[in-house]
Enzyme design. Structure first.
Site, PDB file in Angstrom:
ATOM      1  N   SER A   4      -6.828 -22.884  40.780  1.00  0.00           N
ATOM      2  CA  SER A   4      -7.638 -23.942  40.164  1.00  0.00           C
ATOM      3  C   SER A   4      -9.080 -23.563  39.848  1.00  0.00           C
ATOM      4  O   SER A   4      -9.786 -24.341  39.211  1.00  0.00           O
ATOM      5  CB  SER A   4      -7.630 -25.194  41.046  1.00  0.00           C
ATOM      6  OG  SER A   4      -6.513 -25.996  40.745  1.00  0.00           O
ATOM      7  N   LYS A  21     -10.383 -23.871  36.310  1.00  0.00           N
ATOM      8  CA  LYS A  21     -11.025 -25.063  35.746  1.00  0.00           C
ATOM      9  C   LYS A  21     -12.508 -24.839  35.460  1.00  0.00           C
ATOM     10  O   LYS A  21     -13.093 -25.520  34.613  1.00  0.00           O
ATOM     11  CB  LYS A  21     -10.826 -26.258  36.678  1.00  0.00           C
ATOM     12  CG  LYS A  21      -9.379 -26.716  36.796  1.00  0.00           C
ATOM     13  CD  LYS A  21      -9.267 -27.935  37.700  1.00  0.00           C
ATOM     14  CE  LYS A  21      -7.838 -28.463  37.782  1.00  0.00           C
ATOM     15  NZ  LYS A  21      -6.958 -27.634  38.603  1.00  0.00           N
ATOM     16  N   SER A  80     -10.360 -31.586  41.215  1.00  0.00           N
ATOM     17  CA  SER A  80      -9.364 -30.611  40.748  1.00  0.00           C
ATOM     18  C   SER A  80      -8.274 -31.321  39.953  1.00  0.00           C
ATOM     19  O   SER A  80      -7.083 -31.180  40.222  1.00  0.00           O
ATOM     20  CB  SER A  80      -8.747 -29.837  41.916  1.00  0.00           C
ATOM     21  OG  SER A  80      -8.086 -28.688  41.439  1.00  0.00           O
TER      22      SER A  80
END
Length: 533
Positions: A194, A197, A371
């Site tokens: 993640s 991102k 997230s």
């Protein structure tokens, strides 16, 4: 410059008092060094435009890492121990808490929101002005206190922990100078999970700007009388009551019904348009509770229950589900509809009503704090459309890579396949992640600041709410990343000498997510406390 006394806020609890006591000495040293530089910076910057001035009721300065950047001998920001900021780069605690508790998005690695029992975010937390130490050598290296340890001596053993698997890389950069002060395979590309991102956020803000909004509209075809619900790719559109600037299908239906009734129309053929996006809607990982099929029209992230965060079953066709909700709202407002079906609005269709998302800066912050995979994939598609690419997984990946290349970031080995990091074929380097964070702090690129202000606050918000509760709470701000066998952490920290550091730690081949997270947290805490050279 005087560092404000922290005692009035001790009622927030023992945890906050420990944080305050730990942070006060480093802030005092940094503030003293920063005073003359901050005065010059303030004079040079001039007054803020009216739309960026803070309300009179807001009396606290709050930390933003974005004031620091490569190439400056000094950078300054404003911190609250709890860490939330408002829309111009310093999000208010009230809005952050509302997002965390009411509308947080899905995460691929645990929950989000404010930790149970944690101190309430600012203004209960103390506001403290942080300036970065102006003392830098001509080579741009850190000036630590006498006897300060080398970064390698402090970080090396921690990153070699067995909990971090068979492969790890790391990079630490002095944000004020852009100097990489620690490098352990920083140019080796690994699966980022993640932390992808961060790249998506930088690319989207670069392509669209922080004030861009995503609009959903209801349009009436003049010849057929068909009412078309046109998806604009807003991942935060909700079927609930509108609040805090979030777009609501209820509001859209109410306004569209009024417009129809003014025309004497009380029955319509209802359809919905999702043609803004193209390509497969389903992520390569397949049906997954962490991400709905990506459609230009979706409400509440296609959740099949009343949840607002974390994994949840998703509608197989989010657009059809949203159109069904819209039909119900129209019916309640006195407009009878047919069962909705897919269509495409013509160029002659008259827009009767619209609702728009909050600005992109807010979407980016929400995505990073929680997230949120759904927001990430929509922002990747929006970046693609703004870059002349198809609004698809492939188009988004290509556009993100192109945008970061244009920004001059180190792209060797980088490979994008989505915007969320759920795709295990994604590859980033620790050097690229720290480069993204430094670029987000560039004063020449103020539109990228939400990348820094959206990072979760250790021990307080988002995916770090339940971590660091007994160590560097409020000091570390970082994006987490977790997939099976992969654990990453990338963010910023103010060290014991007042330097703002950007860091990225990446591990592959981990066997226990909990143990790996703990190892990464210990490493970030050591970085915050070491005053290394």
């Amino acid at each position: 410059m005087v560092v404000p006394e922290l005692r009035p806020w001790r009622a927030a609890g023992p945890q906050l008092e420990r944080i305050a006591n730990a942070v006060r000495p480093r802030l005092a040293r940094a503030a003293t060094a920063a005073k003359p530089h901050l005065a010059r910076w303030t004079r040079a910057r001039g007054p803020r435009p009216p739309h960026l001035r803070r309300p009179r009721s807001v009396r606290t300065w709050q930390y933003t890492a974005g004031a620091a950047t490569a190439g400056l001998a000094l950078a300054a920001g404003v911190v609250t121990v709890a860490g939330p900021w408002d829309a111009d780069g310093q999000r208010t605690a009230e809005r952050d808490r509302a997002v965390a508790l009411q509308r947080s998005g899905g995460a691929d690695h645990g929950g989000s929101g404010t930790a149970a029992g944690a101190p309430r975010p600012a203004p209960s937390a103390a506001p403290v002005l942080v300036g970065l130490d102006a003392a830098r050598s001509a080579a741009g290296t850190l000036q630590a206190a006498p006897g300060g340890k080398a970064f390698s001596d402090v970080l090396g053993p921690l990153l070699s922990a067995s909990a971090l698997g068979d492969t790890h890389t790391a990079a630490v950069v002095d944000v004020a100078t852009g100097t990489r002060v620690y490098d352990a395979g920083a140019d080796k590309a690994l699966t980022p999970a993640s932390t992808t991102k961060i790249a998506t956020a930088v690319a989207a803000l670069s392509a669209l700007g922080p004030d861009h909004r995503l609009t959903t509209r209801a349009a009436l075809e003049p010849d057929t009388g068909e009412l078309v619900l046109v998806g604009g790719g807003d991942p935060t559109l909700t079927a609930h009551e509108a609040s805090d600037g979030w777009a609501s299908l209820r509001t859209l239906a109410a306004n569209a019904a009024k417009a129809l009734q003014r025309r004497g129309i009380h029955k319509v053929t209802l359809s919905y348009d999702t043609t803004l996006y193209s390509g497969p809607a389903l992520h390569p990982i397949g049906v997954n509770d962490n991400l709905a099929p990506v459609s230009a029209l979706t409400a509440d992230e296609g959740r099949a229950d009343d949840s607002t965060s974390g994994p949840a079953a998703r509608a197989s066709d989010p657009a059809q589900a949203a159109a069904g909700e819209f039909a119900g709202f129209l019916d309640a407002a006195g407009i009878t509809t047919t069962p909705p079906g897919p269509s495409k609005a013509s160029t002659r269709a008259e827009t009767l009503a619209t609702v728009s998302s909050p600005p992109l800066s807010t979407l980016v912050e929400r995505m990073l704090t929680n997230s949120d995979n759904d927001i990430a994939e929509h922002l990747a598609r929006q970046t693609a459309l703004a870059s002349g690419e198809p609004g698809s997984f492939d188009g988004g990946a290509k556009a993100i890579s192109a945008r970061l290349t244009k920004l001059g970031l180190p792209m060797s080995g980088a490979s994008f396949h989505d915007g969320s990091g759920l795709d295990r074929d994604d590859r980033l380097t620790a050097g690229l992640l720290t480069g993204l964070l430094v670029t987000a702090g560039d004063p020449e690129r103020p539109g990228l600041r939400p990348v820094l202000t959206g990072l979760p606050v250790a021990g307080f918000t988002g995916t770090l709410a339940d971590r660091y509760t007994d160590s560097a709470a409020g000091v570390v701000r970082a994006k987490t990343g977790t997939l099976t066998g992969v654990n990453t952490l990338a963010g910023t920290v103010v060290d014991a000498d007042g330097h703002l550091l950007a860091f990225a730690f990446m591990a592959s081949g981990t066997t226990s997510p909990t143990e790996a997270e703990s190892a990464l947290d210990k490493t970030a805490t050591a970085l915050a406390n070491c005053g290394c050279r």
